[in-house]
Design a protein around this motif. Structure first.
Motif, PDB file in Angstrom:
ATOM      1  N   UNK A 229      39.122  32.342  40.992  1.00 17.56           N
ATOM      2  CA  UNK A 229      39.101  33.582  40.166  1.00 17.56           C
ATOM      3  C   UNK A 229      40.034  33.459  38.888  1.00 17.56           C
ATOM      4  N   UNK A 230      40.866  32.114  38.906  1.00 10.15           N
ATOM      5  CA  UNK A 230      41.574  31.809  37.701  1.00 10.15           C
ATOM      6  C   UNK A 230      41.408  30.460  37.136  1.00 10.15           C
TER       7      UNK A 230
ATOM      8  N   UNK B  41      34.744  31.652  39.240  1.00 15.87           N
ATOM      9  CA  UNK B  41      34.187  32.891  39.788  1.00 15.87           C
ATOM     10  C   UNK B  41      33.320  32.767  40.785  1.00 15.87           C
ATOM     11  N   UNK B  42      33.158  31.416  41.221  1.00 15.57           N
ATOM     12  CA  UNK B  42      32.324  31.048  42.446  1.00 15.57           C
ATOM     13  C   UNK B  42      32.428  29.692  42.656  1.00 15.57           C
TER      14      UNK B  42
ATOM     15  N   UNK C 131      35.011  31.421  51.094  1.00 12.14           N
ATOM     16  CA  UNK C 131      34.890  32.891  50.759  1.00 12.14           C
ATOM     17  C   UNK C 131      35.311  33.773  51.814  1.00 12.14           C
ATOM     18  N   UNK C 132      35.494  34.969  51.387  1.00  9.50           N
ATOM     19  CA  UNK C 132      35.936  36.109  52.437  1.00  9.50           C
ATOM     20  C   UNK C 132      37.543  36.405  52.384  1.00  9.50           C
TER      21      UNK C 132
ATOM     22  N   UNK D  82      31.135  39.905  40.069  1.00  8.48           N
ATOM     23  CA  UNK D  82      31.915  40.017  38.805  1.00  8.48           C
ATOM     24  C   UNK D  82      33.027  38.910  38.918  1.00  8.48           C
ATOM     25  N   UNK D  83      34.151  39.352  38.372  1.00  7.96           N
ATOM     26  CA  UNK D  83      35.448  38.508  38.432  1.00  7.96           C
ATOM     27  C   UNK D  83      36.277  38.775  39.648  1.00  7.96           C
ATOM     28  N   UNK D  84      35.820  39.643  40.560  1.00  8.24           N
ATOM     29  CA  UNK D  84      36.693  39.803  41.841  1.00  8.24           C
ATOM     30  C   UNK D  84      36.154  39.115  43.051  1.00  8.24           C
ATOM     31  N   UNK D  85      36.621  37.960  42.790  1.00 10.14           N
ATOM     32  CA  UNK D  85      36.440  37.101  44.066  1.00 10.14           C
ATOM     33  C   UNK D  85      37.395  37.312  45.290  1.00 10.14           C
ATOM     34  N   UNK D  86      37.055  36.906  46.559  1.00 13.29           N
ATOM     35  CA  UNK D  86      37.653  36.905  47.778  1.00 13.29           C
ATOM     36  C   UNK D  86      37.717  35.646  48.358  1.00 13.29           C
TER      37      UNK D  86
END
Length: 727
Positions: A72-73, A436-437, A454-455, A702-706
């Protein structure tokens, strides 16, 4: 009151002036000009030695390179917090490493965490600090003596020294490719060396050498701490000049010294190769730090730093006679399996060439599903290696490094980095959206020993045969008694196939996928399969060994960009453009940048590819004892679980659900379109009529990754080797 305000204002002005001149401009007055210069680490012959309080003793650098990126960065956001650093330092120490290497000045929290971790620690971590040279500067029209190059390089080196000694404040954006903040913690007592520069661009080196070859003032340098020999090139003279001034600055301001190295790698190594190899690899530049000598005032000494990977550029694979490179007996580099270990041979060339310690400051292999290079001899490839394979490859490389007589090494890298790109996949993705992925096809993202899965705490699904991850709401399509479920996260799109009385090894199942509305076929000729919607991809499940993904030829990404290199024709000529509804579905291949022409001694040989659409059977759950990180699918009873990386299905940015547009309708290459759904179906070879496809909603994130951290299998494998016998 007025007098008080005047005094207060004066005090504030003095404080601000001191802050500006001392912490930001670097001005200082040498109050102790006669103070003896000290060093706790020094070069002795081909060893690095360290004094921990009881005299100097040999010190083998067992390091790990640490970047500044997290999901995410971008790496240049320098967004890692102190608690994360402290946790990572503990992991690294428990692995058996003794050193961290960083490439540039980090955010101030790194130094605060490093100081906090070490200050009361009887067994601290040490640090090798680097100085970055901006990519834009290196790849521009500038030579190494231009103001933007030389002056900035030298200033950044001095800034790095002030940071290390806890004597700097850096404003945001003041220093390119570096962090910012207040650097007030002196960590110099744990810094064992500096590596100045980066993997130098060979054209920049050659351009500098050619421009200044016979010009007075650029062919030699004589300093108090470093000087050049008569054989030095202009670029080496530049390095010597910077190195001398850096040592002088630390010596005079801080009364201490550290060993210094200049970054290097095979592309600019000092060796002369046969003409065919030089021509093919465009080997046009040379840097030999043997042309840079140490003056009597340089107490710590110089070491040679190289980034050396086993797969590229593996010059020795393409050279039959090594005597010209100083190796008269090639047989000693064959292992017990009869494999020629060119990695060990190259490392031996380095240690034989240099009179100083050699540190392999980068080595590693990637656990990415995609691959960019093969190690033709020992199979330590750049990508398409499982986490267990990565661990063994790291040990094999490490053993070669030790056997060759190197003074130390640093694994690349500590953490995976989602923002990274790779030459053979970057054409297929939106490079402005990579953080972002998690792109499993891009091998550069997966060199780490620490994975970001992920998660928040666990992934939405693990391909392990346990179908309890799946719910009724995941159901996407039905066909008779067969069903297909779908879900996704930041790394994969997952499929669950259910077929009663499944005979996995003796029947074939199909999953057609319609990704783009621009093309696709209602008929797959190879499988004689009729479809209700025009599909772009076909997943063929045909047992453990023969399962694969096929793509309709019009939507083949490799062809869109590399048709000339792979197929020897231009796909954009009218006669070569596939029909929008072509019934031909082809394997999904990935181009490899290998010296194919040298392998086959044929300058017309096409580029090598490997089938990245071939599916690997196995258990992909990290908690399983038979975990295989490269596993794509598994069968359990009447169920088949599958996970596919987004890029394999031509997603350029799944965070916004952008896929490849049609390559041919005026685009002449890859452009993107946004989709809100794809269509999927399920069938087998006995299905009657046209296979129905049903919509699957796609929303993106979007930009909100987990994500959550996970130590890879390779971490524990390397830990066992590094900590054996109490090492």
């Amino acid at each position: 009151m007025k007098k008080f305000l005047i005094i207060l204002s004066s005090v504030i002005a003095v404080i601000l002036l001191y802050d500006l001149t001392h912490y930001r401009l670097g001005w200082y007055i040498d109050l102790h000009p006669d103070k003896e210069v000290s060093t706790f680490v020094k070069v002795c012959g081909k060893e690095i030695q360290i004094d921990k309080g009881e005299g100097y003793e040999p010190f083998e650098i067992r390091g790990v390179n640490m970047g500044s990126g997290e999901p995410g960065e971008w790496s240049t956001d320098f967004d890692i917090d102190k608690e994360t650093y402290l946790r990572w330092f503990q992991y690294i120490k428990e692995m058996g490493a003794n050193t961290i290497r960083i490439y540039t000045v980090q955010q101030d929290v790194f130094y605060k965490a490093f100081y906090e971790y070490n200050k009361d620690n009887p067994d601290p971590l040490y640090l090798i600090h680097g100085v970055w040279v901006n990519d834009y500067i290196q790849n521009s029209h500038r030579d190494a003596y231009s103001k933007d190059f030389y002056d900035t390089f030298l200033d950044d080196c001095k800034t790095m020294l002030d940071v290390v000694h806890g004597n700097k404040k850096i404003s945001l954006g003041r220093m390119a490719s570096a962090g910012s903040g207040s650097y007030l913690n002196d960590i110099s007592q744990w810094v064992v060396g500096y590596i100045l520069g980066v993997e130098w661009e060979d054209l920049t080196v050659a351009y500098t050498d050619d421009t200044y070859r016979d010009k007075e003032g650029y062919t030699s340098y004589q300093g108090d701490y470093m000087y050049t020999t008569p054989d030095a090139s202009p670029f080496e003279v530049m390095l010597c000049s910077v190195g001398d001034k850096v040592i002088e600055y630390e010596t005079k301001r801080y009364k201490t010294q550290k060993p210094v190295a200049f970054s290097n790698w095979p592309t600019t190594d000092p060796f002369e190769y046969p003409t065919n190899v030089k021509d093919f690899f465009m080997k046009c530049a040379y840097i030999d730090v043997e042309h840079i000598k140490n003056g009597e005032k340089f107490l710590s000494g110089q070491f040679a730093s190289y980034h050396v990977y086993p797969y590229y550029p593996d010059y020795l694979t393409y050279i039959d006679d090594w005597t010209g490179l100083g190796i008269t007996d090639k047989s000693e580099f064959y292992n017990a399996n009869g494999e020629l270990n060119t990695y060990l041979a190259y490392l031996s060339m380095l240690t034989q060439h240099h009179s100083m310690p050699v540190v392999i400051s980068e080595f590693g292999v990637s656990t990415g599903r995609g691959m960019a290079q093969r190690d033709a001899n020992t199979g330590r490839n750049q990508g398409n290696m499982s986490e267990s394979d990565q661990g063994q490859a790291l040990i094999d490389c490490y053993e070669d490094i030790v056997a060759s007589g190197c003074a130390g090494s640093c694994v690349f890298s500590w953490q995976d980095e989602w923002f990274k790109r790779t030459w053979n996949t970057m054409y297929a993705v939106d490079l402005t959206r990579t953080p972002y992925w998690s792109d499993y096809q891009t091998n550069e993202q997966y060199f780490g020993l620490l994975s970001f899965d992920p998660g928040k705490e666990r992934s939405v699904c693990y391909v392990d045969g346990d179908v309890s991850d799946w719910d009724e709401e995941d159901l996407a399509a039905k066909n008779g008694d067969m069903s297909l479920s779908v879900k996704y996260d930041e790394k994969f799109i997952y499929f669950l196939v259910h077929k009663p009385k499944l005979d996995f090894e003796n029947e074939t199942l199909y999953i057609p996928l319609d990704v783009t509305p621009k093309s696709g076929s209602y008929y797959c000729r190879e499988q004689d399969l009729l479809l209700e919607r025009a599909a772009d991809f076909l997943i063929v499940l045909n047992g453990k060994e023969n399962s694969q993904i096929l793509v309709q030829e019009r939507y083949e990404a490799l062809r869109s960009t590399y048709s000339q290199q792979v197929y020897d024709y231009d796909t954009y000529l009218k006669e070569n453009i596939p029909d929008p509804d072509s019934p031909l579905f082809v394997p999904i291949d990935m181009i490899l940048q290998t010296a194919t022409a040298l392998i086959y001694n044929d300058n017309l040989a096409m580029s090598e590819v490997f089938e990245t659409g071939k599916l690997t059977y196995g258990n992909a759950n990290p908690d399983s004892p038979d975990f295989d990180s490269l596993a794509d699918f598994i069968c359990s009873g009447d169920y088949i679980e599958i996970k596919l990386p987004w890029q394999l299905l031509n997603f350029a940015d799944p965070s916004r659900m952008n896929v490849h547009d049609d390559y041919y309708s005026g685009n002449y290459g890859i452009e993107y379109i946004k989709i809100n759904e794809l269509y999927a179906g399920i069938a087998n070879s006995n299905s009657d009529g046209r296979v129905p496809l049903s919509p699957v909603s796609l929303k993106g994130w979007g930009n909100k990754v987990t994500y959550h951290e996970r130590l890879k299998s390779s971490y524990y494998i390397l830990q066992q080797r590094w900590r054996q016998n109490g090492d």
